[in-house]
Design a protein around this motif. Sequence first.
Motif, PDB file in Angstrom:
ATOM      1  N   ILE A 150       0.850  -1.192   0.000  1.00 41.83           N
ATOM      2  CA  ILE A 150       0.000   0.000   0.000  1.00 41.83           C
ATOM      3  C   ILE A 150       0.887   1.244   0.000  1.00 41.83           C
ATOM      4  O   ILE A 150       1.772   1.384   0.843  1.00 41.83           O
ATOM      5  N   HIS A 151       0.629   2.161  -0.971  1.00 43.35           N
ATOM      6  CA  HIS A 151       1.479   3.354  -1.086  1.00 43.35           C
ATOM      7  C   HIS A 151       0.703   4.673  -1.063  1.00 43.35           C
ATOM      8  O   HIS A 151       1.300   5.715  -0.776  1.00 43.35           O
ATOM      9  N   SER A 152      -0.580   4.661  -1.366  1.00 42.15           N
ATOM     10  CA  SER A 152      -1.306   5.931  -1.400  1.00 42.15           C
ATOM     11  C   SER A 152      -2.675   5.760  -0.760  1.00 42.15           C
ATOM     12  O   SER A 152      -3.194   4.640  -0.651  1.00 42.15           O
ATOM     13  N   SER A 153      -3.225   6.886  -0.322  1.00 42.10           N
ATOM     14  CA  SER A 153      -4.564   6.857   0.267  1.00 42.10           C
ATOM     15  C   SER A 153      -5.312   8.124  -0.132  1.00 42.10           C
ATOM     16  O   SER A 153      -4.708   9.168  -0.390  1.00 42.10           O
ATOM     17  N   LEU A 154      -6.631   8.003  -0.176  1.00 43.52           N
ATOM     18  CA  LEU A 154      -7.507   9.123  -0.504  1.00 43.52           C
ATOM     19  C   LEU A 154      -8.610   9.186   0.537  1.00 43.52           C
ATOM     20  O   LEU A 154      -9.344   8.211   0.739  1.00 43.52           O
ATOM     21  N   ALA A 155      -8.698  10.328   1.213  1.00 39.86           N
ATOM     22  CA  ALA A 155      -9.746  10.554   2.202  1.00 39.86           C
ATOM     23  C   ALA A 155     -10.733  11.577   1.642  1.00 39.86           C
ATOM     24  O   ALA A 155     -10.343  12.690   1.288  1.00 39.86           O
ATOM     25  N   VAL A 156     -12.022  11.193   1.542  1.00 40.46           N
ATOM     26  CA  VAL A 156     -13.058  12.050   0.968  1.00 40.46           C
ATOM     27  C   VAL A 156     -14.074  12.369   2.056  1.00 40.46           C
ATOM     28  O   VAL A 156     -14.678  11.446   2.630  1.00 40.46           O
ATOM     29  N   PRO A 157     -14.283  13.647   2.369  1.00 40.44           N
ATOM     30  CA  PRO A 157     -15.270  13.987   3.414  1.00 40.44           C
ATOM     31  C   PRO A 157     -16.689  13.704   2.942  1.00 40.44           C
ATOM     32  O   PRO A 157     -17.023  13.875   1.770  1.00 40.44           O
TER      33      PRO A 157
END
Length: 592
Positions: free
Chosen positions: A421-428
Motif C-alpha cells: 500500500i502506497h497511497s490513500s484518498l480521504a473524501v469527506p
Amino acid sequence: MDETSTVMSAVRAPLEATALATLGEANTEGRAAVQVLLDLSMQAVQPTDLDQIEAEGRHLAMTRERFDQRLAALEDALFALEEAVTTCLDDATVQHATHMTLHTAYRTVITTLARGFQAGGDALARAESARAQLEQRRLRAVQRINTVANSTMNIGEMLETAAKIIADELPIDLCAIFLYDNQNDELTLDAISASPDEVAGHFIIHLGDQITGVVAQRAVPDGVPNLHDWTIPPIETQMFGREYQGVYVMPIICFGGESSILEGAITLLKRATLVLSAEEFAFLELVAGQLALSMENSKIYRHAEETRLRQMSNIAMLQSVSATVATSFDLVRVLQMIISQAVQISGSTAGAIFLLENDGALRIASRSEMNAPSLRDTSLRVGQCCVGHAAEGGEQYWGIDCMHTNPECYLRHLSDQMPHIHSSLAVPLLSKGLVKGVMHLVRTERHMQPGIGARLVETFANEAAIAIESTHLYEETRTSLEMKSHLLQEMHHRVKNNLLSIAAILRMERRRTTSEETTRVLSESISRIDGMAATHDLLSRDEHIGMANIADIATKLIGVVSAYLVPPTLRVKFETRTKDVEVHSKKALVLA
C-alpha cells in the motif's frame, strides 16, 4: 571481300582519323558508331556482332533510353565518314562506291538496332503488364485483409487470413504470425498459413531470442537467406517438423507520432534460399503496416468496449446504492454496501467509512478488505492522519506512504502486513456543508488518475452522506412520533378515566332519585358517557394510536346498551354487521 572493301581497308586509318577529327572528342557515341560502320563496310563484322547490336537495341528499350539519340549518333558518324572519303580518296568512282557501301552498313545497323529496340519494347510491355497484374493481385490481397479486419474484431481470424495470403503471394513455403505480449516480453504464435495440426503445442519465443525475437527487438526487417552454415538451427525452422533453410522476419510495428508500438512479427520460412525482391519486400511491408493498424484499432475497440461495460456496471452499482439509500434506513448495511462498491470501482485495495460523532470523534462504521480485528473499534480525532485532515478541512486529502511513515495513521500497526500500500484518498462526507464522516481508500499505486473513477468515488461519498443524513432524520422523526403517540395515548387514557368518573357520579345520583323520568335520563346519559369512554379506551391502544375499528366500537356499545338501557325482563339479541374499517378519533367519538 569486294574491291570497295579492299580499298577501304587500305585507307581505313586515314578515313577513321579524319572522321573522328570531324566529330570531335565530345561526341563519344558518334565516335563509337564510326568504328561499327567501318567494320561493317569492310565485312569484318561477325553474326555475333550483329546480335550484340540487336542486344544494344533491346537494352535501349528496357532502360527507356532515347532511341533517336542513338540514331543521331549513327547519322553523325555517317556524315563524318562521307567527308573523310571525299578527303582521302581522289577517284570519283571509288568515292561513289565507298559512299554506297557506307550507306548499306548504316542501314544494316539501323535495321538491326530497331529490331532489337522493338523486341526490347515488347519484352518491356510484357514485363510491365505482368508487373501490373501482380500489383493488382497483391492490391486485392491487401484489400482482402483490410476487408476481414473491418468486418470482424477477431484478431485470430484476421491473422489467419493474412498468413495464407502472404504464403500465396510470396515465394515461400510457410508464413507464421506472432503476437507480442508486452507484459511477459513474449512473442506467441497466433496464425500460420499451413494446417494448425502441424504446430507442436503452444509456441512462444521470448523477445531477443531466436531469429524472430532478435529482429522484433531491433524493429528492423531482417533474416537469414540460408542456414547451411548454422551448427544449431533456430527453433523457427523446426517448429513445424520440417527443415527450412531460409528465414525472413518482418516486425509488425504501429507508428504514431514520435512513438512506435511493437504488435508482433511475420516470419517467412522456405526450404531453400530465401531472398525477397524489392516488390516482394514492399508488399510484405504494406501487409505488416495494415496488420499493425488493425491490431491497434482492435485494441482501441476492445478498450472502448471494456470501458463501456465498466461504465454500465458502475451505473448499475450506483443505481443499486441509490435505491438502497432511498429505501433502507439500516445505516450499517447501507454504508457497508457503499464502501464495498467504492473500493471495487476505484480499483482500490481496501477502504473504510468513518462517522463523525457528537463528541467530535471519528469512529469506524464500515470496512471493506480491512479484516484486522484491531480496526473494529478504531476512533480518530479530527486532524489526525489523512482521515482527520479531510474531516478538518472538508476537502479531499491525499497521502503518499503515510501508513508507513506517519505514526498517527490508524493503519500504522498494519504496515508490515500491507507493504504494497502506497497511497490513500480521504473524501469527506458532506451534507448541507457539514462534515458527517470520511470515506478512506488505500491503493497500491502512488496516485489516482482523475477521471470517472475519482468522480464516482466522490459520488459514493455523497451517497454515504445522504444515507447518514436520512438515517438521522428518520431516527429523529421516529423518536418524535413515539413521543407524540405516548402523549396521545396518555390523553385518551385520562379522558377515559374522567368520563368513567363522571359516569360513576351519575350512577350515584340515579340511585338517590325517586323519579322515573330522572332515572331514565341519567341512565341514558351514563350509557352515552360509557360509550365515549369505551371509544377512548380503544383509541388509546398501542397498535393504532388515535384510530379505532368500527366493529370494536359496535361491540363496546352493545355491551353498554345491554347493561344500562335494556330492561332485565326484555330479551334482546344484538347482531353486528360491519366491515373491518378503521376511523379517526373524531369520527369514532361522533359514532360512539
